[in-house]
Design a protein around this motif. Structure first.
Motif, mmCIF file in Angstrom:
data_model
loop_
_atom_site.group_PDB
_atom_site.id
_atom_site.type_symbol
_atom_site.label_atom_id
_atom_site.label_comp_id
_atom_site.label_asym_id
_atom_site.label_seq_id
_atom_site.Cartn_x
_atom_site.Cartn_y
_atom_site.Cartn_z
ATOM 1 N N GLN A 45 57.982 43.349 -3.209
ATOM 2 C CA GLN A 45 57.128 44.475 -3.571
ATOM 3 C C GLN A 45 56.488 45.093 -2.338
ATOM 4 O O GLN A 45 56.321 46.306 -2.256
ATOM 5 C CB GLN A 45 56.029 44.024 -4.527
ATOM 6 N N GLU A 46 56.122 44.268 -1.393
ATOM 7 C CA GLU A 46 55.475 44.756 -0.181
ATOM 8 C C GLU A 46 56.455 45.442 0.759
ATOM 9 O O GLU A 46 56.069 46.305 1.534
ATOM 10 C CB GLU A 46 54.799 43.596 0.555
ATOM 11 N N THR A 47 57.720 45.066 0.713
ATOM 12 C CA THR A 47 58.678 45.580 1.686
ATOM 13 C C THR A 47 59.628 46.632 1.129
ATOM 14 O O THR A 47 60.233 47.363 1.897
ATOM 15 C CB THR A 47 59.511 44.430 2.280
ATOM 16 N N GLU A 48 59.774 46.726 -0.173
ATOM 17 C CA GLU A 48 60.722 47.670 -0.768
ATOM 18 C C GLU A 48 59.975 48.794 -1.464
ATOM 19 O O GLU A 48 59.685 48.729 -2.647
ATOM 20 C CB GLU A 48 61.643 46.958 -1.752
ATOM 21 N N ILE A 49 59.685 49.846 -0.721
ATOM 22 C CA ILE A 49 58.898 50.961 -1.247
ATOM 23 C C ILE A 49 59.624 51.670 -2.389
ATOM 24 O O ILE A 49 59.007 52.125 -3.335
ATOM 25 C CB ILE A 49 58.560 51.945 -0.111
ATOM 26 N N ALA A 50 60.945 51.753 -2.329
ATOM 27 C CA ALA A 50 61.701 52.493 -3.339
ATOM 28 C C ALA A 50 61.943 51.691 -4.610
ATOM 29 O O ALA A 50 62.472 52.209 -5.570
ATOM 30 C CB ALA A 50 63.036 52.947 -2.767
ATOM 31 N N ALA A 51 61.560 50.425 -4.627
ATOM 32 C CA ALA A 51 61.839 49.572 -5.784
ATOM 33 C C ALA A 51 61.146 50.099 -7.041
ATOM 34 O O ALA A 51 60.069 50.679 -6.982
ATOM 35 C CB ALA A 51 61.382 48.147 -5.495
ATOM 36 N N ILE A 52 61.786 49.863 -8.163
ATOM 37 C CA ILE A 52 61.194 50.188 -9.462
ATOM 38 C C ILE A 52 60.423 48.956 -9.925
ATOM 39 O O ILE A 52 60.866 47.822 -9.741
ATOM 40 C CB ILE A 52 62.292 50.541 -10.493
ATOM 41 N N CYS A 53 59.269 49.187 -10.539
ATOM 42 C CA CYS A 53 58.476 48.058 -10.997
ATOM 43 C C CYS A 53 57.797 48.386 -12.316
ATOM 44 O O CYS A 53 57.722 49.545 -12.730
ATOM 45 C CB CYS A 53 57.427 47.662 -9.953
ATOM 46 N N VAL A 54 57.337 47.344 -12.980
ATOM 47 C CA VAL A 54 56.418 47.463 -14.099
ATOM 48 C C VAL A 54 55.167 46.711 -13.672
ATOM 49 O O VAL A 54 55.235 45.781 -12.871
ATOM 50 C CB VAL A 54 57.000 46.888 -15.415
ATOM 51 N N GLY A 55 54.040 47.136 -14.167
ATOM 52 C CA GLY A 55 52.821 46.483 -13.724
ATOM 53 C C GLY A 55 51.682 46.636 -14.691
ATOM 54 O O GLY A 55 51.751 47.392 -15.664
ATOM 55 N N MET A 97 36.294 47.235 -19.565
ATOM 56 C CA MET A 97 37.479 46.790 -18.847
ATOM 57 C C MET A 97 38.660 47.563 -19.402
ATOM 58 O O MET A 97 38.842 47.627 -20.616
ATOM 59 C CB MET A 97 37.743 45.299 -19.036
ATOM 60 N N GLU A 98 39.427 48.177 -18.522
ATOM 61 C CA GLU A 98 40.652 48.848 -18.932
ATOM 62 C C GLU A 98 41.835 48.106 -18.347
ATOM 63 O O GLU A 98 41.777 47.607 -17.227
ATOM 64 C CB GLU A 98 40.690 50.307 -18.456
ATOM 65 N N SER A 99 42.891 48.052 -19.124
ATOM 66 C CA SER A 99 44.156 47.491 -18.680
ATOM 67 C C SER A 99 45.197 48.584 -18.890
ATOM 68 O O SER A 99 45.365 49.075 -20.008
ATOM 69 C CB SER A 99 44.485 46.246 -19.501
ATOM 70 N N VAL A 100 45.843 48.991 -17.807
ATOM 71 C CA VAL A 100 46.797 50.092 -17.845
ATOM 72 C C VAL A 100 48.178 49.533 -17.522
ATOM 73 O O VAL A 100 48.390 48.967 -16.450
ATOM 74 C CB VAL A 100 46.418 51.189 -16.821
ATOM 75 N N LEU A 101 49.121 49.674 -18.451
ATOM 76 C CA LEU A 101 50.504 49.267 -18.220
ATOM 77 C C LEU A 101 51.232 50.434 -17.576
ATOM 78 O O LEU A 101 51.167 51.562 -18.062
ATOM 79 C CB LEU A 101 51.174 48.864 -19.527
ATOM 80 N N ILE A 102 51.922 50.149 -16.473
ATOM 81 C CA ILE A 102 52.515 51.182 -15.635
ATOM 82 C C ILE A 102 53.967 50.812 -15.336
ATOM 83 O O ILE A 102 54.292 49.641 -15.209
ATOM 84 C CB ILE A 102 51.751 51.274 -14.283
ATOM 85 N N ARG A 103 54.819 51.840 -15.188
ATOM 86 C CA ARG A 103 56.188 51.592 -14.712
ATOM 87 C C ARG A 103 56.656 52.789 -13.905
ATOM 88 O O ARG A 103 56.282 53.928 -14.179
ATOM 89 C CB ARG A 103 57.129 51.311 -15.870
ATOM 90 N N GLY A 104 57.444 52.492 -12.890
ATOM 91 C CA GLY A 104 57.974 53.556 -12.046
ATOM 92 C C GLY A 104 58.230 53.045 -10.643
ATOM 93 O O GLY A 104 58.214 51.833 -10.401
ATOM 94 N N PRO A 105 58.437 53.974 -9.697
ATOM 95 C CA PRO A 105 58.633 53.562 -8.308
ATOM 96 C C PRO A 105 57.403 52.808 -7.806
ATOM 97 O O PRO A 105 56.267 53.227 -8.034
ATOM 98 C CB PRO A 105 58.809 54.893 -7.569
ATOM 99 N N ALA A 106 57.633 51.703 -7.124
ATOM 100 C CA ALA A 106 56.531 50.846 -6.691
ATOM 101 C C ALA A 106 55.516 51.603 -5.852
ATOM 102 O O ALA A 106 54.305 51.405 -5.995
ATOM 103 C CB ALA A 106 57.077 49.638 -5.931
ATOM 104 N N ALA A 107 55.968 52.482 -4.989
ATOM 105 C CA ALA A 107 55.036 53.229 -4.139
ATOM 106 C C ALA A 107 54.120 54.106 -4.981
ATOM 107 O O ALA A 107 52.913 54.190 -4.720
ATOM 108 C CB ALA A 107 55.805 54.068 -3.121
ATOM 109 N N ALA A 108 54.659 54.759 -6.003
ATOM 110 C CA ALA A 108 53.848 55.620 -6.869
ATOM 111 C C ALA A 108 52.878 54.790 -7.698
ATOM 112 O O ALA A 108 51.725 55.180 -7.902
ATOM 113 C CB ALA A 108 54.753 56.453 -7.781
ATOM 114 N N VAL A 109 53.330 53.644 -8.180
ATOM 115 C CA VAL A 109 52.466 52.763 -8.974
ATOM 116 C C VAL A 109 51.314 52.257 -8.113
ATOM 117 O O VAL A 109 50.149 52.277 -8.519
ATOM 118 C CB VAL A 109 53.283 51.595 -9.578
#
Length: 159
Positions: A45-55, A97-109
């Motif tokens: 996650q720290e090294t692959e800026i273009a990676a897709i992630c969920v968070g 407290m808010e919990s936000v589920l996110i998905r997309g390019p890791a850099a944007a997230v």
């Protein structure tokens, strides 16, 4: 599967045994495999800026801060392509407290999470990201043919 032998100090060994017991792993090897996967995932996650992630971005905010709830909602609307769902839990008369589920390019997230956490009145912000592989086709477990979902990507955990 490959066998790797490592030597660790007494305290690290005791900590590993505690993790194994508390998480219900049958063996140290199972615990170590999951810990290594977590470490590799964080490194990627720290090294692959273009990676897709969920968070999941979780944070506590003080609703007494003028217009903060509105600003947070506007940030989420501005990033609607990343936001999957939001849950709010009222902690007391002033804090949510808010919990936000996110998905997309890791850099944007990460950028969205940083923007939210930087707001005055937002506290205890933490993000947990999982790298995923995005693909439009897959094979069903029952042996059915591979098919494509045009425009809809399936997200599968890596490793």
């Amino acid at each position: 599967m490959q066998r790797i032998t490592i030597s660790v100090g007494d305290q690290l060994s005791a900590d590993l045994d505690t993790i194994r017991a508390e998480r219900g792993y049958q063996t140290r090897s199972e615990a170590v495999r999951d810990l290594v996967r977590d470490g590799i995932d964080r490194w990627q996650q720290e090294t692959e800026i273009a990676a897709i992630c969920v968070g999941n971005l979780s944070y506590v905010f003080d609703r007494r801060i003028r217009l903060l709830a509105k600003r947070l909602a506007e940030m989420q609307h501005a990033s609607h392509d990343l936001i999957v769902a939001t849950t709010a839990v009222r902690l007391d008369h002033f804090h949510t407290m808010e919990s936000v589920l996110i998905r997309g390019p890791a850099a944007a997230v990460r950028a969205f999470a940083d923007q939210v956490r930087a707001e005055r009145g937002v506290r205890s912000g933490a993000i947990n990201l999982l790298r995923v592989d995005a693909h439009e086709h897959h094979e069903h477990h029952d042996g059915a043919d591979v098919h494509v979902h045009a425009g809809l990507a399936h997200l599968s955990p890596t490793n």
